[in-house]
Design a protein around this motif. Structure first.
Motif, mmCIF file in Angstrom:
data_model
loop_
_atom_site.group_PDB
_atom_site.id
_atom_site.type_symbol
_atom_site.label_atom_id
_atom_site.label_comp_id
_atom_site.label_asym_id
_atom_site.label_seq_id
_atom_site.Cartn_x
_atom_site.Cartn_y
_atom_site.Cartn_z
ATOM 1 N N LEU A 1 -7.288 -4.947 -0.967
ATOM 2 C CA LEU A 1 -6.090 -5.875 -0.737
ATOM 3 C C LEU A 1 -6.533 -6.545 0.319
ATOM 4 C CD1 LEU A 1 -4.150 -3.185 -2.355
ATOM 5 C CD2 LEU A 1 -5.601 -4.394 -3.470
ATOM 6 N N ARG A 2 -5.542 -8.091 0.052
ATOM 7 C CA ARG A 2 -4.888 -9.227 1.286
ATOM 8 C C ARG A 2 -3.630 -8.345 1.680
ATOM 9 N NH1 ARG A 2 -6.925 -11.867 -3.107
ATOM 10 N NH2 ARG A 2 -8.899 -12.939 -2.448
ATOM 11 N N ASP A 3 -3.263 -9.148 2.258
ATOM 12 C CA ASP A 3 -2.088 -8.180 3.237
ATOM 13 C C ASP A 3 -0.769 -8.570 2.576
ATOM 14 O OD1 ASP A 3 -2.604 -7.465 5.755
ATOM 15 O OD2 ASP A 3 -2.858 -9.409 6.571
ATOM 16 N N GLY A 4 0.075 -7.969 1.956
ATOM 17 C CA GLY A 4 1.142 -8.009 1.239
ATOM 18 C C GLY A 4 0.959 -7.358 -0.683
ATOM 19 N N GLU A 5 -0.170 -7.442 -0.454
ATOM 20 C CA GLU A 5 -0.936 -7.230 -1.872
ATOM 21 C C GLU A 5 -0.376 -5.698 -2.322
ATOM 22 O OE1 GLU A 5 -3.841 -10.443 -3.825
ATOM 23 O OE2 GLU A 5 -4.565 -8.307 -2.328
ATOM 24 N N SER A 6 0.128 -5.675 -3.793
ATOM 25 C CA SER A 6 0.723 -4.016 -4.327
ATOM 26 C C SER A 6 -0.602 -3.610 -4.950
ATOM 27 C CB SER A 6 1.876 -4.052 -4.937
ATOM 28 O OG SER A 6 1.802 -5.115 -6.229
ATOM 29 N N HIS A 7 -0.724 -2.303 -4.960
ATOM 30 C CA HIS A 7 -1.168 -1.757 -6.101
ATOM 31 C C HIS A 7 -0.889 -0.558 -6.981
ATOM 32 C CE1 HIS A 7 -4.851 0.894 -6.756
ATOM 33 N NE2 HIS A 7 -5.574 0.363 -6.278
ATOM 34 N N PRO A 8 -1.245 -0.226 -8.436
ATOM 35 C CA PRO A 8 -0.692 0.997 -8.432
ATOM 36 C C PRO A 8 -0.558 2.161 -8.459
ATOM 37 C CG PRO A 8 -2.350 -0.465 -10.373
ATOM 38 C CD PRO A 8 -2.577 -0.933 -8.811
ATOM 39 N N TRP A 9 -1.227 2.646 -7.435
ATOM 40 C CA TRP A 9 -1.331 4.182 -7.099
ATOM 41 C C TRP A 9 -1.036 3.505 -5.294
ATOM 42 C CZ3 TRP A 9 -7.189 4.854 -8.432
ATOM 43 C CH2 TRP A 9 -7.219 4.817 -9.836
ATOM 44 N N GLU A 10 0.164 2.942 -4.916
ATOM 45 C CA GLU A 10 0.407 2.533 -3.772
ATOM 46 C C GLU A 10 0.850 3.497 -2.795
ATOM 47 O OE1 GLU A 10 2.276 -1.176 -2.914
ATOM 48 O OE2 GLU A 10 3.611 -0.739 -4.264
ATOM 49 N N ARG A 11 1.971 4.553 -4.233
ATOM 50 C CA ARG A 11 2.342 5.704 -3.480
ATOM 51 C C ARG A 11 1.656 7.256 -3.838
ATOM 52 N NH1 ARG A 11 7.458 6.321 -6.759
ATOM 53 N NH2 ARG A 11 7.576 7.606 -5.971
ATOM 54 N N TRP A 12 0.375 6.645 -3.396
ATOM 55 C CA TRP A 12 -0.082 8.130 -4.022
ATOM 56 C C TRP A 12 0.042 9.300 -2.963
ATOM 57 C CZ3 TRP A 12 -3.587 10.126 -0.495
ATOM 58 C CH2 TRP A 12 -3.772 9.632 1.429
ATOM 59 N N SER A 13 0.336 9.094 -2.253
ATOM 60 C CA SER A 13 1.037 9.945 -0.739
ATOM 61 C C SER A 13 2.322 10.340 -0.938
ATOM 62 C CB SER A 13 0.959 9.568 0.319
ATOM 63 O OG SER A 13 1.753 8.718 1.106
ATOM 64 N N GLU A 14 3.241 10.199 -1.433
ATOM 65 C CA GLU A 14 4.273 10.412 -1.977
ATOM 66 C C GLU A 14 4.218 11.135 -3.318
ATOM 67 O OE1 GLU A 14 7.155 7.646 -2.775
ATOM 68 O OE2 GLU A 14 6.291 6.061 -0.873
ATOM 69 N N ALA A 15 4.448 13.151 -2.623
ATOM 70 C CA ALA A 15 4.446 13.686 -3.825
ATOM 71 C C ALA A 15 4.902 13.689 -5.403
ATOM 72 C CB ALA A 15 5.382 15.617 -3.667
ATOM 73 N N GLN A 16 6.011 12.927 -5.326
ATOM 74 C CA GLN A 16 7.297 12.966 -6.481
ATOM 75 C C GLN A 16 6.481 11.783 -7.647
ATOM 76 O OE1 GLN A 16 7.838 12.449 -3.193
ATOM 77 N NE2 GLN A 16 9.042 10.162 -2.632
ATOM 78 N N ALA A 17 5.370 11.507 -6.491
ATOM 79 C CA ALA A 17 5.235 9.690 -7.295
ATOM 80 C C ALA A 17 4.020 10.498 -8.482
ATOM 81 C CB ALA A 17 4.152 9.024 -6.314
ATOM 82 N N HIS A 18 3.386 11.171 -8.642
ATOM 83 C CA HIS A 18 2.602 12.681 -8.938
ATOM 84 C C HIS A 18 3.287 12.903 -10.300
ATOM 85 C CE1 HIS A 18 -1.036 12.548 -6.464
ATOM 86 N NE2 HIS A 18 0.262 11.796 -5.214
#
Length: 362
Positions: free
Chosen positions: A262-279
């Protein structure tokens, strides 16, 4: 505890073959925790594949062993959790927990069953030197009156029946067939049986990677690929990993994958992986390993632009049950085409039709 066969015992193993061999005893291949069970009166111990005790995690089975197995015996089998829709390995993994209170709660909420398939000792007799034909007959006699959650695995010497089991039983969560030569003695940690498992391929999105455990800044090495599939809503789910690469290939992949980072500013479908509620509602990578709480499961996200074909055995829910294997890059496929719809769905089959009473409580 004083038995003719004492813990620890390294279970007898099976080698993988492509077809079911003739002239053997055939059993379903259960998908659970392999365990050798030792009982000497009220003393009960559950050994694992790695010879570590698992007794404390299955208090309901300890009581069942005291109630249903011969007073002095050593039994080889598989611990499983049976549901109305088949075996649930994920629920079984949850049973390995350090807190006694949680172990107790889960023993009631997701009770386990024991599938017995070999007999190593009975009374004062060590049976490991006897042929499997004799051990199987002795096991059938020993478990003739056993009630759930203790079960005797089905067995047949009919090759056509075994081939039917291979196809049909997958729908209940079983992952193949075991073939046991009739004359084999019980040989610890030796691959003298045969296992025949399902193999399929799927095209997956490469969505990230983890560094190899030996990777350093001076010598970076790719450890494993993180695989994704899209659902009907367009969400990308983490379905498994690929990690069997040579050291040289791990080094090459660092450079091959660099353009996808990823380049600066790009998002990812799993970017919230570290948040428990995101699972919730979407399978993401990065949950804490229940086997090793200190294991680093963080990953390097990649733009989900590249597709690879992998070989897998079977699905457990929305993910690959075992480690997948890299086959080839599929630059002719678009990531959006990597959906669950491509996966072969086994015919539904009830566990109760394989082993009557499996999943019910005494």
């Amino acid at each position: 505890m004083k038995l003719p066969v004492m813990p620890p015992v390294a279970p007898m193993l099976a080698k993988a073959v492509q077809t079911i061999p003739p002239g053997a005893s055939y059993e379903p291949k259960w998908d659970g925790f392999r365990s050798v069970i030792f009982r000497d009166g009220d003393d009960v111990e559950f050994g694992s594949r790695n010879e570590r005790p698992m007794t404390r995690y299955f208090p309901e089975l300890v009581e069942a062993v005291r109630r249903e197995l011969p007073e002095r015996c050593v039994v080889d089998g598989e611990i499983v959790i049976a549901t109305d829709t088949g075996l649930d390995f994920e629920a079984l993994q949850q049973r390995i927990h350090p807190a006694v209170s949680r172990v107790t709660m889960l023993s009631e909420a997701t009770p386990a069953s024991l599938i017995a398939f070999d007999l190593l000792a009975l009374g004062d007799d060590d049976l490991t030197g006897r042929p499997f034909r004799e051990r199987r007959a002795a096991l059938e006699r020993a478990l003739a009156d056993a009630a759930p959650p203790i079960h005797l695995t089905p067995a047949t010497d009919d090759l056509a029946e075994a081939q039917r089991w291979f196809v049909e039983f997958e729908g209940a969560g079983l992952d193949g067939v075991i073939a046991k030569p009739w004359d084999i003695t019980y040989q610890q940690d030796k691959r003298v049986m045969f296992k025949i498992k399902h193999t399929r391929t799927a095209d997956c999105v490469l969505a990230g990677f983890r560094w190899h455990k030996t990777s350093t800044d001076a010598n970076p090495l790719i450890g494993s690929f993180l695989l994704g599939l899209y659902d009907d809503s367009g969400d990308l789910h983490h379905v498994g990993v690929v990690g069997a690469f040579t050291a040289a290939r791990r080094a090459e992949l660092v450079h091959e994958l660099e353009p996808l980072r990823l380049r600066d500013g790009e998002s990812h479908p799993w970017e919230r992986w570290s948040e428990a509620q995101a699972h919730t509602g979407q399978r993401l990578p990065g949950a804490v390993s229940r086997w090793n709480a200190t294991k680093d499961l963080s990953f390097v996200p990649l733009r989900p632009e590249r597709v690879l074909e992998v070989k897998y055995e079977h699905m457990e829910g929305t993910r690959f049950r075992h480690l997948a294997h890299f086959v080839r890059w599929r630059d002719d496929r678009t990531p959006a085409s990597c959906t669950y719809e491509q996966l072969e769905q086994p015919v539904d089959f009830r566990l109760d039709d394989i082993v009557p009473g499996l999943g019910t409580r005494a």
